[in-house]
Design an enzyme around this catalytic site. Structure first.
Site, short mmCIF file in Angstrom:
data_model
loop_
_atom_site.label_atom_id
_atom_site.label_comp_id
_atom_site.label_asym_id
_atom_site.label_seq_id
_atom_site.Cartn_x
_atom_site.Cartn_y
_atom_site.Cartn_z
N LYS A 170 -19.67 51.67 19.72
CA LYS A 170 -21.15 51.19 20.08
C LYS A 170 -21.19 50.43 18.81
CE LYS A 170 -25.40 51.50 18.92
NZ LYS A 170 -25.89 50.47 18.71
N CYS A 279 -22.63 51.53 1.02
CA CYS A 279 -22.89 52.90 0.76
C CYS A 279 -22.31 53.76 -0.67
CB CYS A 279 -22.32 53.79 2.04
SG CYS A 279 -20.76 53.26 2.59
N GLU A 379 -31.53 56.30 -1.28
CA GLU A 379 -30.69 55.02 -1.29
C GLU A 379 -31.71 53.98 -0.51
OE1 GLU A 379 -28.03 55.14 2.17
OE2 GLU A 379 -26.61 54.65 1.01
#
Ligand code: NAP
Ligand code: MG
Length: 475
Positions: A170, A279, A379
């Protein structure tokens, strides 16, 4: 308009059992470029069943067969180079030069490197009377984010197929086109039916559906920490193996003997790459107090060279953020940094001049940042640098490790003893010394809240295996 309203299940493009669709937006133009189907639980169940049915046969293929399959995939991927670059540039807003160098290339390297590692991979080991056998885990559910549409999917798919696991993927709703091309590539490369299945849809329905599906044996997720937690909770109910690749707030430690211009260029390029939607981005820049002024000047000098604008223009290296939601989020953090008393060196809120259309942000640099500020701890997922000064190397290491994250770390300078000390002391899964070149054979993953497990190369194959010990195995 791209009309991608079918799922790929059991080797066929099939209509969704539901009628809901979702528009896909080009973030540079804020325009609808096509639509996908929002899959249903029934679609997912069919895909899981197809993967289960394909498992007995695929799991017993030889590693040579699977290595060749991955090599075929790599070839077909190369054949679709122009199409991949076109859709990733369009759906993510990644500048075309970066799309090729980074996104296209990383996806390719995972298939090639994993095929190579697979040829040398030992699935059995003898310890006297005992045989240790590594066996594919079963059906793997893969959930991927939008920030690296080919890298994140390819590393998971390569590892799973190398191991002999069958999969249901997905991809993120925001960037589904690259995954649809991957399905076409897999079909062309001769991946047997049912081995690879693609179901588009929401995190709510298909994401939760995968992590809690009794027919799925492992879930590998890349994305935010909050969703990672949810995936773990769901997976716990059927004791699935879980691999999580979550966020980061990685430090770049600049040593006092570093060349200031080179250090500034390294710091800026790391923060603005992929519009900061990375990331492993080094968003906390640790600078010796003695170098601070010179470093700020060097950053101001170098920052405008990273041109922001239309992703289709070869000269631009920074595109828009992927979506309005991410734009709002990044603006919020820039405001927060100012409220917290950090000093704005460059950028700030609002859109860059002349770029009113599209989710563009100004590459932003803060200094006088304390490590306990929100902008140093959370983040941001945008091109925002937080400069923090330090007095000695031990203090730098302490600040660097004072975070819940542990995905990556960077060190830049000359003194080899200090480079080694910092590299050894950073609590993170991937350390880069002085802009070392990429290594697709090296494991990738996080310490602490950055994740569980490792991807890429042979470690990425291990992820999709169970270990069986057979005592008294006749030889
Ligand atoms: P996200 O919500 O974690 O999405 C990642 C993937 O998980 C997408 O495919 C998403 O589907 C799916 N998902 C959403 N809810 C789910 C659920 N309950 N169960 C299972 N899967 C689910 O990340 P995001 O909203 O795209 O980004 C938010 C923040 O996450 C970013 O700002 C960034 O800080 C972080 N992030 C980190 C990485 C990384 O590489 N570590 C990557 C992306 C984002 P849909 O897209 O269809 O909702
Ligand atoms: Mg961890």
């Amino acid at each position: 308009m791209r009309n991608y309203t079918k799922h790929y299940i059991n080797g066929e493009w099939v209509e969704s059992t539901g009628s809901e669709t979702e528009d896909v937006i080009n973030p540079a133009a804020e325009e609808v470029t096509g639509r996908i189907s929002m899959g249903t639980q029934e679609d997912l169940d069919r895909a899981v069943q197809a993967a289960r049915d394909a498992f007995p046969s695929f799991s017993t293929t030889t590693k040579e067969y699977r290595a060749e399959l991955l090599e075929n995939i790599a070839k077909e991927y190369e054949n679709r180079k122009d199409d991949l670059i076109e859709v990733i540039t369009e759906e993510l807003g990644s500048p075309v030069s970066m799309t090729e160098k980074v996104h296209y290339n990383m996806g390719l390297q995972h298939f090639k490197e994993t095929a190579k590692q697979l040829r040398d991979f030992e699935f059995t080991e003898r310890r006297g009377e005992t045989l240790i056998a590594k066996e594919p885990i079963g059906v793997s559910g893969l959930i991927t984010p939008w920030n690296f549409p080919t890298n994140q999917t390819s590393t998971k798919l390569a590892g799973a197929l190398a191991a002999g696991s069958t999969v249901v993927l997905k991809p993120a709703e925001l960037t589904p086109y690259a995954a649809i091309l991957l399905a076409e590539i897999f079909e062309k490369a001769g991946v047997p039916k049912g081995v690879f299945n693609l179901v588009n849809g929401s995190g709510e329905t298909i994401g939760n559906g995968i992590s809690s599906h009794p027919g799925i044996d492992l879930v590998s997720f890349t994305g935010s920490g909050a969703v990672g937690q949810k995936v773990s909770e769901n997976a716990a109910k059927t004791i699935k193996k879980v691999a999580l690749e979550l966020g980061g707030k990685s430090p770049l430690v600049i040593l006092d003997d570093a060349d200031v211009e080179k250090a500034a260029k390294t710091a800026v390029s790391n923060v603005v790459m992929n519009t900061g939607q990375v990331c492993t981005a080094a968003t906390r820049t640790l600078v010796p107090r003695s170098m601070h002024e010179a470093f700020i000047e060097a950053v101001k000098e170098v920052l405008p060279k990273f041109r922001v604008g239309d992703p289709k223009d070869e000269n631009n290296v920074v595109g828009p953020l992927v979506a309005q939601k991410q734009w709002d989020r990044v603006q919020g953090y820039i405001e927060k940094g100012m409220e917290e008393g950090a000093t704005l060196v460059a950028g700030g809120t609002g859109k860059p001049e002349g770029l009113e259309e599209g989710y563009y942000v100004k590459p932003t640099v803060f200094t006088d940042v304390r490590n306990d500020m929100v902008i140093a701890q959370e983040e941001i997922f945008g091109p925002v640098m937080s400069i923090i000064t330090y007095d000695d190397i031990d203090e730098a290491i302490e600040i660097a490790n004072d975070t819940v994250y542990g995905l990556a770390g960077y060190v830049f300078g000359e003194d080899e003893e200090k480079l080694k000390k910092v590299a050894a002391s950073l609590q993170a899964g991937r350390i880069t010394v002085n802009n070392a070149k990429a290594d697709f054979s090296a494991p990738f993953g996080g310490y602490k809240e950055s994740g569980v497990g490792r991807e890429w190369g042979d470690y990425g194959i291990e992820e999709y295996l169970e270990v069986k010990a057979i005592l008294g195995m006749p030889s």
